[in-house]
Design a protein around this motif. Sequence first.
Motif, PDB file in Angstrom:
ATOM      1  N   ASP A  49       0.829  -1.220   0.000  1.00 42.95           N
ATOM      2  CA  ASP A  49       0.000   0.000   0.000  1.00 42.95           C
ATOM      3  C   ASP A  49       0.860   1.265   0.000  1.00 42.95           C
ATOM      4  OD1 ASP A  49      -2.259  -1.521  -0.014  1.00 42.95           O
ATOM      5  OD2 ASP A  49      -3.127  -0.690   1.831  1.00 42.95           O
ATOM      6  N   ASN A  93      -4.571  -2.002  -4.439  1.00 38.94           N
ATOM      7  CA  ASN A  93      -5.830  -2.067  -3.695  1.00 38.94           C
ATOM      8  C   ASN A  93      -5.737  -1.167  -2.456  1.00 38.94           C
ATOM      9  OD1 ASN A  93      -8.403  -2.779  -3.032  1.00 38.94           O
ATOM     10  ND2 ASN A  93      -7.949  -4.912  -2.513  1.00 38.94           N
ATOM     11  N   GLY A 116      -6.600   0.571 -10.347  1.00 41.51           N
ATOM     12  CA  GLY A 116      -6.063  -0.349  -9.344  1.00 41.51           C
ATOM     13  C   GLY A 116      -6.262  -1.781  -9.789  1.00 41.51           C
ATOM     14  N   VAL A 117      -6.136  -2.705  -8.841  1.00 48.92           N
ATOM     15  CA  VAL A 117      -6.379  -4.114  -9.150  1.00 48.92           C
ATOM     16  C   VAL A 117      -7.888  -4.311  -9.370  1.00 48.92           C
ATOM     17  CG1 VAL A 117      -4.383  -4.908  -7.786  1.00 48.92           C
ATOM     18  CG2 VAL A 117      -6.652  -4.767  -6.709  1.00 48.92           C
ATOM     19  N   ARG A 119     -10.146  -5.886  -7.756  1.00 48.71           N
ATOM     20  CA  ARG A 119     -10.984  -5.657  -6.585  1.00 48.71           C
ATOM     21  C   ARG A 119     -11.145  -4.151  -6.298  1.00 48.71           C
ATOM     22  NH1 ARG A 119     -15.392  -6.710  -3.667  1.00 48.71           N
ATOM     23  NH2 ARG A 119     -15.187  -5.928  -1.551  1.00 48.71           N
ATOM     24  N   MET A 120     -10.108  -3.367  -6.526  1.00 47.51           N
ATOM     25  CA  MET A 120     -10.241  -1.919  -6.313  1.00 47.51           C
ATOM     26  C   MET A 120     -11.337  -1.358  -7.214  1.00 47.51           C
ATOM     27  SD  MET A 120      -9.603   0.738  -4.722  1.00 47.51           S
ATOM     28  CE  MET A 120      -8.139   1.080  -3.792  1.00 47.51           C
ATOM     29  N   ARG A 123     -14.597  -1.586  -5.495  1.00 47.60           N
ATOM     30  CA  ARG A 123     -14.759  -0.872  -4.220  1.00 47.60           C
ATOM     31  C   ARG A 123     -15.320   0.526  -4.504  1.00 47.60           C
ATOM     32  NH1 ARG A 123      -9.485  -1.345  -0.579  1.00 47.60           N
ATOM     33  NH2 ARG A 123     -10.964  -0.531   0.955  1.00 47.60           N
ATOM     34  N   GLU A 343     -11.199  -5.387   1.157  1.00 45.10           N
ATOM     35  CA  GLU A 343     -10.372  -6.163   0.232  1.00 45.10           C
ATOM     36  C   GLU A 343     -11.159  -7.296  -0.425  1.00 45.10           C
ATOM     37  OE1 GLU A 343      -9.478  -4.403   2.583  1.00 45.10           O
ATOM     38  OE2 GLU A 343      -7.306  -4.059   2.692  1.00 45.10           O
ATOM     39  N   THR A 344     -12.141  -7.808   0.304  1.00 41.49           N
ATOM     40  CA  THR A 344     -13.098  -8.752  -0.247  1.00 41.49           C
ATOM     41  C   THR A 344     -14.403  -8.465   0.501  1.00 41.49           C
ATOM     42  OG1 THR A 344     -13.525 -11.099  -0.684  1.00 41.49           O
ATOM     43  CG2 THR A 344     -12.538 -10.580   1.440  1.00 41.49           C
ATOM     44  N   ASP A 386      -7.276 -12.862  -1.389  1.00 36.42           N
ATOM     45  CA  ASP A 386      -6.355 -11.737  -1.588  1.00 36.42           C
ATOM     46  C   ASP A 386      -6.566 -10.657  -0.526  1.00 36.42           C
ATOM     47  OD1 ASP A 386      -4.166 -10.749  -2.850  1.00 36.42           O
ATOM     48  OD2 ASP A 386      -5.256  -9.805  -4.503  1.00 36.42           O
ATOM     49  N   ASP A 387      -6.889 -11.095   0.663  1.00 35.47           N
ATOM     50  CA  ASP A 387      -7.146 -10.173   1.781  1.00 35.47           C
ATOM     51  C   ASP A 387      -6.149 -10.467   2.906  1.00 35.47           C
ATOM     52  OD1 ASP A 387      -8.030  -8.699   3.938  1.00 35.47           O
ATOM     53  OD2 ASP A 387     -10.142  -9.272   3.725  1.00 35.47           O
ATOM     54  N   LYS A 414       0.107  -6.623   1.503  1.00 35.22           N
ATOM     55  CA  LYS A 414      -0.591  -5.326   1.433  1.00 35.22           C
ATOM     56  C   LYS A 414      -0.182  -4.412   2.589  1.00 35.22           C
ATOM     57  CE  LYS A 414      -5.171  -3.321   0.589  1.00 35.22           C
ATOM     58  NZ  LYS A 414      -5.358  -2.260   1.562  1.00 35.22           N
TER      59      LYS A 414
END
Length: 431
Positions: A49, A93, A116-117, A119-120, A123, A343-344, A386-387, A414
């Motif tokens: 991060d 993320n 971002g990735v 997942r980002m 969000r 993150e998830t 991935d968290d 992260k």
Amino acid sequence: MEQLRLTPTPHLAGTIKLPGSKSISNRTLLLAALSSGTTLVRDLLDSDDIRHMLAALGLLGVSVEQLGNSRDFRVQGVGGEFPVKSADLFLGNAGTAFRPLTAALALMQGHYQLSGVARMHERPIGDLVDALRAAGAQISYQGNPGYPPLAISPSNLRAGEVIPVKGNVSSQFLTALLMALPLTGETVTIEVVGELISKPYIEITLNLMSRFGVRVERQGWQRFVIPGGQHYISPGEVHVEGDASSASYFLAAGALAGGPVRVEGVGNNSIQGDVKFADTLRQMGVAITMGDNWIEATATGKLKAIDVDLNHIPDAAMTIAIAALAADGTTTLRNIESWRVKETDRLSAMATELRKLGATVEEGQDYIRITPPASLTADAEIDTYDDHRMAMCFSLVSLLGAPVIINDPKCVAKTFPDYFSVLATLADNTR
Ligand SMILES: O=C(O)C1=C[C@@H](OP(=O)(O)O)[C@@H](O)[C@H](O)C1
Ligand SMILES: C=C(OP(=O)(O)O)C(=O)O
């Protein structure tokens, strides 16, 4: 996929020096970059991060120099305006990079892309974009409306009006506005519409802004006035205290496997709300002692089941969900709907993985209720989505007498790349 098998450890004790706080590291880097003067940032966190924030600042023309191999960095402030007016930023993320940079870049009269990735890109960021647009910013969605990636274009902000922002999805939107809007030089009023979650993170923001010379007048959690004519001025040096969310895993280790376990780097003097995690452990019957810069946890017997609102400590709350496996009944964690957009979907992930251990779990929209099994399933394979926090909190299952397998353990990068080796330094002094 890599897996890590953790074998049961009946008794753990020892002292851990915590890595730097993620929240303080990324805020300090941005404020140091935006200020006038040079800032020595000491004990910066070393994790993905923070690397994303450092890389973004580099692309925006900010000079950041690492001093030797230390975690001390010298940041040359740009005095309120990034010199680079066009950049394509990838922010992984990292919410603490993405949200504050979006607001700051909306004021820079340039062309910026932020992504971002995958997942980002799931969000939400719509509440922040709405607030910035209400003030005149030009921001467009490059994918799904309400979500990254974003494109920012030059605009003239009308800071004189009251800027409304919703605070019930993430406090990072208010943090982003608070940090960016002093750059207008005008008096700005931010009005939080409805409920504000994760409030202690706003205290971190205001604390660091004041160290960089910007004062905010507030009425409770609803109205924040940034008087005009203020500029960020470097305080010269900022020391990043230890990460209070990371502390939660080691304090829980002390609670679950005897202890005493001491964490160094946070304590009574901390500005992070997550130190309040220690109070929740205390409610569960754990002996907690605290100094200015350390916290220690020692088990006193079986943990007590509790029913608690954990809105103020959403990150460390995940650690309480694992501690609940050692409690004498059913534990309920409430007011944690924000888990769904981190993150998830952490509510769903937590319920699924706790059930693999044999726990009885009720998953509500904003709560989770956990009843421990008579005995934990051995060698459950825990998916981590991935968290980083899924990996770190489920590692503690090994302290409850059951071997556990953590899938994709490297996702801890992260916020805490060497988490597992640090955990292993806690001595197994079986008594
Ligand atoms: O401002 C911050 O540094 C953070 C705020 C919290 O997010 P929300 O405000 O989205 O709950 C927290 O979960 C996150 O890890 C860090
Ligand atoms: C929610 C988290 O991160 P972020 O700063 O990306 O929101 C977290 O670290 O638990």
